[in-house]
Every structure is written in structure tokens, then in C-alpha cells.
Design a protein around this motif. Structure first.
Motif, mmCIF file in Angstrom:
data_model
loop_
_atom_site.group_PDB
_atom_site.id
_atom_site.type_symbol
_atom_site.label_atom_id
_atom_site.label_comp_id
_atom_site.label_asym_id
_atom_site.label_seq_id
_atom_site.Cartn_x
_atom_site.Cartn_y
_atom_site.Cartn_z
ATOM 1 N N TYR A 118 78.930 89.763 101.538
ATOM 2 C CA TYR A 118 80.265 90.349 101.535
ATOM 3 C C TYR A 118 81.052 90.002 100.270
ATOM 4 N N CYS A 119 80.448 89.263 99.374
ATOM 5 C CA CYS A 119 81.141 88.800 98.167
ATOM 6 C C CYS A 119 80.269 89.097 96.948
ATOM 7 N N GLN A 120 80.272 90.371 96.525
ATOM 8 C CA GLN A 120 79.392 90.804 95.441
ATOM 9 C C GLN A 120 80.022 90.479 94.089
ATOM 10 N N SER A 121 80.093 89.197 93.814
ATOM 11 C CA SER A 121 80.765 88.751 92.592
ATOM 12 C C SER A 121 80.135 89.356 91.347
ATOM 13 N N ASP A 122 78.843 89.669 91.400
ATOM 14 C CA ASP A 122 78.175 90.254 90.241
ATOM 15 C C ASP A 122 78.785 91.593 89.842
ATOM 16 N N LYS A 123 79.401 92.276 90.799
ATOM 17 C CA LYS A 123 80.001 93.585 90.500
ATOM 18 C C LYS A 123 81.456 93.461 90.053
ATOM 19 N N LEU A 124 82.024 92.280 90.175
ATOM 20 C CA LEU A 124 83.440 92.107 89.867
ATOM 21 C C LEU A 124 83.650 91.319 88.588
ATOM 22 N N TYR A 125 82.596 91.103 87.838
ATOM 23 C CA TYR A 125 82.680 90.224 86.690
ATOM 24 C C TYR A 125 83.742 90.678 85.678
ATOM 25 N N ARG A 126 83.641 91.940 85.240
ATOM 26 C CA ARG A 126 84.599 92.419 84.236
ATOM 27 C C ARG A 126 86.014 92.470 84.780
ATOM 28 N N LEU A 127 86.162 92.972 85.995
ATOM 29 C CA LEU A 127 87.492 93.070 86.596
ATOM 30 C C LEU A 127 88.146 91.694 86.695
ATOM 31 N N ALA A 128 87.411 90.719 87.198
ATOM 32 C CA ALA A 128 87.977 89.379 87.366
ATOM 33 C C ALA A 128 88.365 88.789 86.020
ATOM 34 N N ASN A 129 87.498 88.986 85.032
ATOM 35 C CA ASN A 129 87.789 88.412 83.726
ATOM 36 C C ASN A 129 88.887 89.168 82.997
ATOM 37 N N ASN A 130 88.963 90.474 83.181
ATOM 38 C CA ASN A 130 90.077 91.227 82.598
ATOM 39 C C ASN A 130 91.414 90.782 83.162
ATOM 40 N N LYS A 131 91.451 90.545 84.454
ATOM 41 C CA LYS A 131 92.717 90.237 85.113
ATOM 42 C C LYS A 131 93.103 88.775 84.976
ATOM 43 N N PHE A 132 92.133 87.887 85.128
ATOM 44 C CA PHE A 132 92.457 86.460 85.270
ATOM 45 C C PHE A 132 91.769 85.579 84.237
ATOM 46 N N GLY A 133 90.934 86.156 83.402
ATOM 47 C CA GLY A 133 90.116 85.359 82.501
ATOM 48 C C GLY A 133 90.912 84.596 81.460
ATOM 49 N N ASN A 134 92.096 85.104 81.133
ATOM 50 C CA ASN A 134 92.871 84.445 80.081
ATOM 51 C C ASN A 134 93.802 83.355 80.604
ATOM 52 N N LEU A 169 87.388 88.758 99.315
ATOM 53 C CA LEU A 169 87.795 89.171 97.966
ATOM 54 C C LEU A 169 88.151 87.950 97.113
ATOM 55 N N GLY A 170 88.849 87.000 97.715
ATOM 56 C CA GLY A 170 89.164 85.776 96.978
ATOM 57 C C GLY A 170 87.901 85.059 96.509
ATOM 58 N N ILE A 171 86.930 84.957 97.392
ATOM 59 C CA ILE A 171 85.670 84.288 97.051
ATOM 60 C C ILE A 171 84.948 85.025 95.920
ATOM 61 N N ALA A 172 84.860 86.336 96.052
ATOM 62 C CA ALA A 172 84.127 87.120 95.049
ATOM 63 C C ALA A 172 84.777 86.993 93.677
ATOM 64 N N LEU A 173 86.109 87.013 93.643
ATOM 65 C CA LEU A 173 86.798 86.888 92.350
ATOM 66 C C LEU A 173 86.570 85.501 91.751
ATOM 67 N N CYS A 174 86.643 84.464 92.578
ATOM 68 C CA CYS A 174 86.371 83.106 92.072
ATOM 69 C C CYS A 174 84.972 83.022 91.465
ATOM 70 N N ARG A 175 83.978 83.475 92.217
ATOM 71 C CA ARG A 175 82.598 83.373 91.715
ATOM 72 C C ARG A 175 82.418 84.164 90.427
ATOM 73 N N ALA A 176 83.091 85.308 90.340
ATOM 74 C CA ALA A 176 82.995 86.109 89.116
ATOM 75 C C ALA A 176 83.601 85.367 87.931
ATOM 76 N N LEU A 177 84.465 84.391 88.217
ATOM 77 C CA LEU A 177 85.081 83.564 87.181
ATOM 78 C C LEU A 177 84.344 82.228 87.025
ATOM 79 N N THR A 178 83.157 82.127 87.638
ATOM 80 C CA THR A 178 82.335 80.917 87.596
ATOM 81 C C THR A 178 83.019 79.722 88.264
ATOM 82 N N ILE A 179 83.777 80.015 89.309
ATOM 83 C CA ILE A 179 84.362 78.966 90.150
ATOM 84 C C ILE A 179 83.703 79.071 91.529
ATOM 85 N N PRO A 180 82.981 78.033 91.972
ATOM 86 C CA PRO A 180 82.353 78.115 93.296
ATOM 87 C C PRO A 180 83.406 78.345 94.384
ATOM 88 N N ALA A 181 83.060 79.140 95.358
ATOM 89 C CA ALA A 181 84.019 79.410 96.442
ATOM 90 C C ALA A 181 83.254 79.662 97.724
#
Lengths: 281, 281, 281, 281
Positions: A110-126, A175-187
């Protein structure tokens, strides 16, 4: 703080069935189960199991066909948590993570972080500080996803929710978990009883791994973060379902309660301007 | 049987990076690593880890930016397996499964068994014997899914493959796992070195839990079932990736080999008319 | 402005095949085809068709098996467009839309606007002026979606791109269309030759229906908005494919060119601070 | 045969709203509307439109906020159809299809034929006669997809249904259309009133283009194929929704009826062993 919690679930079976319940309060260094009862009516043998992952407490019961069976769990639980500040919540590089933490970096059902990589980094990466990052994505979920009972089902995943922007606590947590993992934060996923949740129900939120601690976040903001009695943690709802049902079997009713048995409870909600967070266990 | 296996992988980094490799042969009761070497060129410190799930052997390495780094694994491994017959391969009811097996019933990132429930039961639900069920779905994948290099990517899941009907070994394995779980048969992903796989590469297939044994199945039929040297098992490819890369880093080349070092190897492929199966470990 | 455009495509057939090409410049009140040639080498009969939707110009050719066939289109085209200002670009209520416009409000294969309703309204719903709305979503796509050749394929849709945030002109256009429709603004896909597109290729962008005009938007910002020679419009790429191929047939090469044949071309890119837009036809 | 049909729909608006209804019986060479009334209570101006595609009959109404508005359509309709036999139902090559038919070969929102290409050809590609092909896929849907009210929603598409194998008439039709298109047989969505449908409701099925005729197929087998009064045809449900609602507006009730007003009706269901089919219009 001491809380009295209860969960009552009734099923009806139309075939021989096996039920695996996961509604017992966890026993951890920070969470003490002072009193506890678990009954089944009519009586069937209850087998207690401990899941390999997360050490969650499972109850397995075989129930014959055409039976209406009720489970009742009650417990008096003393939860405690650690309050963490900016200095505690530093970034843990992958190179320093314990092997037990690594699976919580990987995508799950339910947490396909691999598909949210760009979105997570665009929004929160900085955003520099890892706690501020997770706070920001939690706030973003709270502001953009509408809490709407019945809008999602057991197949809904973070990949759906990030776009469809409606769901229930389970979807907010995924969604919170998937975004964290996409940012390389375990969740990881967190289920529990929740004080002041209205209407009462089993609740779900998530924990992010910051500074070596599993810090709790709840994008629904429906109840105070320090009023949770933990039932289970896992990669997502697939690991930590309240019930896994095998057979032709239906859920009749679910009821929960969570009452405070101490004085002096001060509800805690995170304040973005103040880096102070809590970790159970 | 003794096999000499090797894996050589070269990466280039454009930022400071962390690499977690999972290419070491497993050490199990049935698989003995007689000799082994793992080198990195140029030298960087290698940290060995054991994953909590599946006890897979991981190697973690930090590599600075702008480095071309090569890893070389070589091992002499003696694998053995148990040959099982109809009587060994009975159905294990959920009520009798060990807690360590239960997670392999649940859906995972690439094996959304919850979405395949009706399809699996429509197609295979009326087959009585559990081994015959898994054989039937394995045959069905072999006949309906086209092996087509480059037709899928790291996001492709069983839910895609069941309809799009093209993929590589990874996709074949994911679909087999998802169908098993939808039929309430625990199943897990298996990666390894494979004898007589042409062209040589890391291989993936799956294990189904029958009669208390993890029985190996390979819907690609690309190589004999008794020529595998196991690297890892897990819920799906998310758990058992050959490499997890953190940083701005690219894979340059991958090369593998698997040579027989014994005599008397008789290639084994399952025969639907003959209930005889093998289980490693 | 006069432009000389060309499209050269070579196919190889492995079975008897039918090819439907859509590479002819449209003939519209605002776009005059001054000279034109379309040749096939070796010669096969060309049937010209006009699609019911969008009145696009199709060429249908039957080609026998095992043939390498080349198509060459060349045209001298005078395009013109209308410059529109704030007062022209008012909101058209659904109640006042012509029946021919309504289909461009509905979801289509690659533009699942029904799934983007909340997201579009959360992000852009509070912007008052309809042109500013479409400008804002076009800018958002430009800033958040990475232009990355080869990152997507013919199955990629707006629902994927909104989350995965990478793609090519086709994906940028699909996402723009889906967001417009989710905001109850009709939108359609636009394909054409594009001046100053580098490397030269067929291009795709989109038109939104504002103030009764089909106003052109290009979230890629790869080339000036006033250098397009329109080939086709439709609901999405499913309606307006450069080529539909029936049979066992492969594309060998595609080459296009678009040269200016007039003087005084002033490249036009939208400026968010200045409400001035253009509509072809 | 003459049928008396009715559709009654009640909405409640919470904002100014526009409603586009598509519940009028089509007027075609084969379907004569003998009597007809369409009323709105309380009265609001009704604008009649004809959709460009399919020439469906639309009614557009503006309704102010906080209004409970009821629409009532009643008609006496004489439908007729042509009975076709094996010789009529020949394969139409793409090279001979009219331009108006081509769009029904392309994928659409709910019929992603591009994703079902291999599956359709694996299952049905070796069936020679085009009618037998469509019969086979219709039977396959009937046997494998469970008719289950409430199991799907307005976002469910053929790509979901082919795997999840549950749905309602709309989903059955979408899957039939997608499979036809994947086999290079044009297919379109058909909505109408249906005699002997129980419980009464608007119905959906599909038409495949065989031998130059639009031949009707119904994978639900819920009612006779010769008891339909056609409302609309289109690419899929996105083109032919019973109602498109713009504004904050909810459907209160829907009621339909379809009564026979002639004698001698002989219900027709296709018989796989007998190539005899019907085409409306």
C-alpha cells in the motif's frame, strides 16, 4: 498514563473459518499491560502467536460454519513515551541504519514509494531537517487529503490517495509512509486504540525513523498523539490488519473504546514552529 | 552438487552513495558455502549484514562521488535439496501455519494477491491437490506470459503481468506468488544463481509452502530446478533486490556465471503427470 | 507566417499490414496549405480519409508483408492565429457550451480527469480567472514534471504522470488536459509540426476552451507557441496518433522538419503577468 | 415491437447546477418514437442538444441552488432490428472500414484495449470467424465475471474488471468492448431501457462491428437481446452517461420501467451453436 481500552468484534461464518485477530495491546518497554482479558463467546480455543515482524500479538481461532462468534478484548494499559527535541531528531544515513530498519525503506503493498520518488523530492526534498521534512509532508496530507468515510476500500493505496486526495486514517498513514520512504526516511504503519478519537474506532497513523527513534505522526490530526495504545506496527496495513479472515465469513459489528484512567493528561499535537516530538516504546 | 558461481557488478557514482548488495550465496542447512571471496576495487570498507527476514546476507558499502567501483563475488557452493512426493505435499490449513509463514499469505508491493482473488479461484480453485494447483498456475503462466526482455520495468507488478502477459523472470515469479497467495497458499520470492540459464544472469523464481516445505517453482522453465544456488528469499523483489542504491549512482555492467563442479547432474523439470517436487534447505 | 514542413517515416512489414497516418497539415480557416506533396516509395495506393472528430486528415495504405515502405510528406503552410486578451478569455459555463465542445469535458483514455478532481480543485480551484487557472496548471506541470525521453511509453496516462512527474510532450499535454477537464474547462490534444523544436520531432501540446476560443498551451515550453503547424486535434493521443499500425509492422525511422519561410517571426511564450494568449484557426 | 418506457430521476442541488441528461430514446431508422413526454417539476427551461458522436439526444437544464428537481421521461417506442446470419457477419478489414468506425478501434477511458492486446489474442485470437470470436469473449465474461451490485464504482475500467472479475452491466460492457478492440474489431457502448430486466434499471451492453453491422452483445445475459430501447451509443460510459452533473448536486432517486405493448414477443438470447445475431437500427 493509564488507559482502559476495549475492542468487541462479532463475526458470522458461512463456512469453517479461521480468524487471526490483532487487537491485543503490545507489550513493550514503554507500554505496560497491567490487566487484560480476551474472551470468545461461544467458546473456541484461542491460540496466541507473535508475529515475526514487529512482534505483534496475534490470536488465531478456528470457528465452524454457521456460527455467530463474538470476541471481547479489554485491557488496562500504562503507556509512556519519550519527548524528543531538535537535537534528537537528526538524519540517519542509510550507511548507519540497523538491518532491522532497512525493510521500512522499501516499497510495500500500500506504500509504493518507488512511484513517488520525484513527487516527494520535488515537494519536500529541499527541506533540510529530517523532522521538518516529515512534519511538512504530514501537514501537506492533512491539508490536501479530505477525510471521507467510505471513499476508499481495502485495495486503496498511497499511489491512489496522492492523486485522489480522499480517504480514511489508513490511507493518510499509507501516504505518509510512502512519502517518507521516497525521501529515504524509514517509516512504518502504526495501529492502536486512540483516546479522544470520535467516533471511537481502531486508529492508524505512522512512525518515521529519525535520530534512531520511531517518531509518531498522524496526518489526520483527529486525536492527541500522546493518547495512543499501540496494537501493532508493520510495513503497512497488510502486515497489521485488525483481522485476517479465511473462509466465508463476515464482520457483523466492531466496537472500541479508550478511556483515560489517570489525571493530568495534556493533549499533545505537533506545532510546526516548535521541534518537539514523541516516540513510543 | 557443487557449483562455482560468480557475480561481478560495476557502478559509477555521481554523488556520495551507499550500496547494499544481496549477491552472496545463502548459508543454510541444505546449502554449504565451501569457499567464498568478495572483493571491491578500488577498496572500500564492506559491512556485512543479515536481513531480519529470510536471513539474507547483505553487503553495505559507502562509496564517494565520482567513483567507478567494481564488486566481485565468487563462491564454491554445495547445494542439496529434498525430493518430495504426493504424500509430502499436503495442504496446510491456516490454523496450522507457523507464525513465521503467515506474512507470505499477505499481499506485497509486487504481488497484490488481494486483487487476484476471484481470478485465481475461478481458474484454479477447483483443483483439489495443492501441488496440482501450484503446478497448474505455473503452467498457465508459462503458456500465457511471453518472456520478453525489456517489456517491463522495476515498477511492474503481478497485477500488470496477469493482464499484459509479457515480462521477465521477476514478473513470472511475482505472478506465481500472487496467484498462490490468492489461493491461501503461502508463497515467497527466490533469487539465485542458475545453472544452464542462457544468457547467464541472476535468476528469480518462487517457492510455495506445501506440506510444511518451501517447494520451488519456475514458470519461465528456462533452467533446471535443481541447478539453483539460493541468494535470498523474501516477500517479493522489494525485499530481495540484488542491489539497493542510495545516491546518484548508475549500474555500469553486471556479469554472472554458474558452473557445475560435480558429475552426474540430471536436470530436473517438473512433469505435470508425476507428483515429484523439490525443496531447497 | 509561412512554414515549410516535412515528415518522413519508414516502416518494415512482416505481415500484410494497414497503416493509417495522420501527418498532413490541417486545412482550416486560419491555416492554409499552399503546396503539398505526399509520396510513398515503393508505390502503394493511398486512400485519404477525414476523421469525424476534429476533421483530421488521415492517409490509409495497405502494404504487403516483408516490405520496407517510406512515406514522405512535404508542405508549405501559412498559419495564422488570433491574439486574445483578458476580456476575450472569459469563463464559459457548461450551460452555454456548444454540444460539439461537451466531449472535451469528459475523461478519455489518457486523461482520467475524473480521478484528478480533488487534486485539481485543491491546487487551482481558488484561482478566479479561467485563463489564469490554465496558465497556473501549465506552469505547475512545467516546474514539476521532468522532460525525460524514454521515461514513459504508449500506455502512460495523466494519472501516472501527475505522480511520477516525468515524461515527454505527449505526457505533459495529457496532464494539462486532464487538469483542465477536472476544473470543468474543456480541453483537447493538439499535434503538429513545431518551429524551433530541438531536436525536430512531431510535437504535442493542448488547447483549452476559454471565451469560446481554443487557446493553445504548451507545458513543455520547448518552442514558441506561434510556430505550430497543426496536424490534428482530438480527445487525446488515442484519437490523434501520428500512425495507427495494423499488422506485424515496425517503425524504422521518423524524421521531421519545420522551417520558417517568412521574415519578422517574433517567438511568443506566455508571460504569466500579461494576459495575452493565442488561438489557432 | 412497441414498448412503453419511462425514466424518473430526482436530484437535489446545493449550488447552482447544470444537469445534462441522456435518457431520451434515440430516433433512428429502426427505432421510432411514437409518443414522448419529458417534464421537469418544478419547471426549468429544458434545452435539447444532439451530441456530435452517436447523435445521442441530450437535455440540458440549469437548476438553482437548494432545489429538489424531478425529471420524468415517458415514451412509446417501436423498435425493430435486423436478424443476421453467418454470411452477414464477415470480417471487415481495417483497410475497408469507414472513417466513422475507426474511433471505435481505439482505446478509451474505460476500455484500455491497448493493455489487453496479448490477453485477448492468447484467449480468442485463434478463433476464425469474427462472430464466433465475439461470442466467445462474451461467454467468457459471463462465466468469469460475477455480477455484484456495489462492487465497482464510476472509476472502474475494463483493465480492473478483467482481473478483479466482479462488476455490473457497465463493467461487463466495458470489458467486452476492450477485448473486441484488442482483436481489431470495432466496438461501442450501448445504453438503453431493457425489457424484463429485473430489477428495472437503465441497462448497458455493447455493439461489435461485424460485416458492416453494429451487432448487439450482452455479457450479463440478464434480459433478452431483442427487448432493448436504445438511448445512446458511444465509446464507453464517459460518452453516454445517463446524467452529467455540474455543481454541488446529488441524485435522490432513479426509477425506470419498460413494458411490452405488443403481442408475440419471443425473447432472444444468443445460442453459441447457431450463428444468428441481431443489429438495431
Amino acid at each position: 498514563m493509564k488507559f482502559k481500552v476495549s475492542g468487541d468484534i462479532v463475526y458470522e461464518t458461512y463456512s469453517d473459518s479461521t480468524i487471526i485477530l490483532n487487537i491485543h495491546a503490545l507489550r513493550t518497554p514503554g507500554q505496560t499491560v497491567l490487566e487484560e482479558s480476551f474472551t470468545v463467546e461461544p467458546y473456541f480455543k484461542i491460540e496466541e502467536l507473535v508475529s515475526e515482524q514487529g512482534e505483534n500479538r496475534l490470536a488465531r481461532i478456528e470457528v465452524p460454519a454457521n456460527t455467530k462468534v463474538g470476541f471481547s478484548y479489554q485491557a488496562l494499559v500504562d503507556n509512556s513515551y519519550r519527548v524528543l527535541t531538535r537535537d534528537d531528531l537528526y538524519d540517519v544515513p542509510v550507511a548507519a541504519m540497523d538491518a532491522s530498519v532497512l525493510p521500512f525503506l522499501f516499497p510495500s503493498r500500500y506504500c509504493q514509494s518507488d512511484k513517488l520518488y520525484r513527487l516527494a523530492n520535488n515537494k519536500f526534498g529541499n527541506i533540510e531537517h529530517p523532522y521538518a521534512k516529515v512534519m511538512a509532508l504530514t501537514e501537506w496530507i492533512f491539508r490536501n487529503v479530505e477525510y471521507l468515510s467510505g471513499s476508499t476500500d481495502s485495495q486503496t493505496s498511497a499511489y491512489d490517495t496522492v492523486t485522489e486526495q480522499a480517504g480514511v486514517c489508513r490511507d493518510f498513514a499509507h501516504l505518509g509512509i510512502a512519502l517518507c520512504r521516497a525521501l529515504t526516511i524509514p517509516a512504518r504503519y502504526f495501529t492502536g486504540y486512540a483516546y479522544q478519537l470520535n467516533p471511537p474506532d481502531f486508529h492508524a497513523c505512522f512512525e518515521a525513523y529519525l535520530g534512531g527513534h520511531w517518531v509518531v505522526f498522524d496526518p489526520t490530526k483527529l486525536c492527541p498523539l500522546n493518547g495512543f495504545i499501540k496494537i501493532a506496527s508493520g510495513r503497512d496495513a497488510a502486515d497489521t490488519a485488525i483481522a485476517n479472515l479465511f473462509g466465508n465469513i463476515f464482520c457483523h459489528t466492531i466496537q472500541t473504546s479508550c478511556e483515560l484512567c489517570d489525571e493530568g493528561f495534556e493533549p499533545l499535537f505537533y506545532d510546526p514552529s516548535d521541534i518537539k516530538a514523541i516516540s513510543y516504546q
